[in-house]
Design a protein around this motif. Sequence first.
Motif, mmCIF file in Angstrom:
data_model
loop_
_atom_site.group_PDB
_atom_site.id
_atom_site.type_symbol
_atom_site.label_atom_id
_atom_site.label_comp_id
_atom_site.label_asym_id
_atom_site.label_seq_id
_atom_site.Cartn_x
_atom_site.Cartn_y
_atom_site.Cartn_z
ATOM 1 N N THR A 129 0.828 -1.201 0.000
ATOM 2 C CA THR A 129 0.000 0.000 0.000
ATOM 3 C C THR A 129 0.863 1.251 0.000
ATOM 4 O O THR A 129 0.544 2.248 -0.678
ATOM 5 N N SER B 106 2.049 1.810 -3.481
ATOM 6 C CA SER B 106 0.966 2.238 -4.367
ATOM 7 C C SER B 106 0.584 3.691 -4.122
ATOM 8 O O SER B 106 0.285 4.433 -5.063
ATOM 9 N N ARG B 107 0.606 4.118 -2.864
ATOM 10 C CA ARG B 107 0.273 5.517 -2.572
ATOM 11 C C ARG B 107 1.323 6.473 -3.124
ATOM 12 O O ARG B 107 0.995 7.529 -3.676
#
Length: 223
Positions: free
Chosen positions: A141, A144-145
């Motif tokens: 995550t 991805s951010r």
Amino acid sequence: MECQICHRDFQTNACCVNGHFVCDECHTRGMDAIVGVCLSNTSRDPLEVLEELMSQPFCHMHGPEHHTIVGAALLTAYRNAGGNVDLSDALDTMLLRGRQVPGGICGMWGSCGAAISAGIFVSIVTKSTPLESEAFGLANTMTSRALAKIGAVGGPRCCKRDSYLAILEAVQFTKEHLGVSMGETYPTCTRIAKNRQCIGNRCPFTPANVARRDAAQAVSPTK
């Protein structure tokens, strides 16, 4: 192509306008200095640590060294802000993993190495492996951010801009998910003249854009 320094042959996706090529290993020679710089740095702000790393002789305007220094700066600030990590061991791991991320993947693989470096930082402090559950999710995550922020600005490449974006997102992510509040400044680019591919007003870190951001926050401050 043949590396102009070590003269070994490599499969490569890029060369300079004059047809020369330097391999990643030669390009990042001297990068072991990261460990000493980070161990002696006491800042809680990863952007301050990053700027010190960017000022080292091994760091160029662009290059795969950014795939390591982003995570190294985050690890250092995380430790200095009270995060539970053995910094010396963590930096050794960061160097090992960061060096495996090839140069140029931002355009060739659709995954900027600065964002991957932020994900590696999270993977190290959470002790993630392919078999973990929560840590696996957090590390992916985080990447991805950071990629979303980098992708929203667009190209062409700027390793400095993408490193800033990845670290700013990592600071917020670390506070939200790991409970550690690192320092956070907002960088102003000082290297515009050195980047032939500078995107100018589309970059959030030009002096004019930073001034506008500061003025807007003075009128309507955010958390």
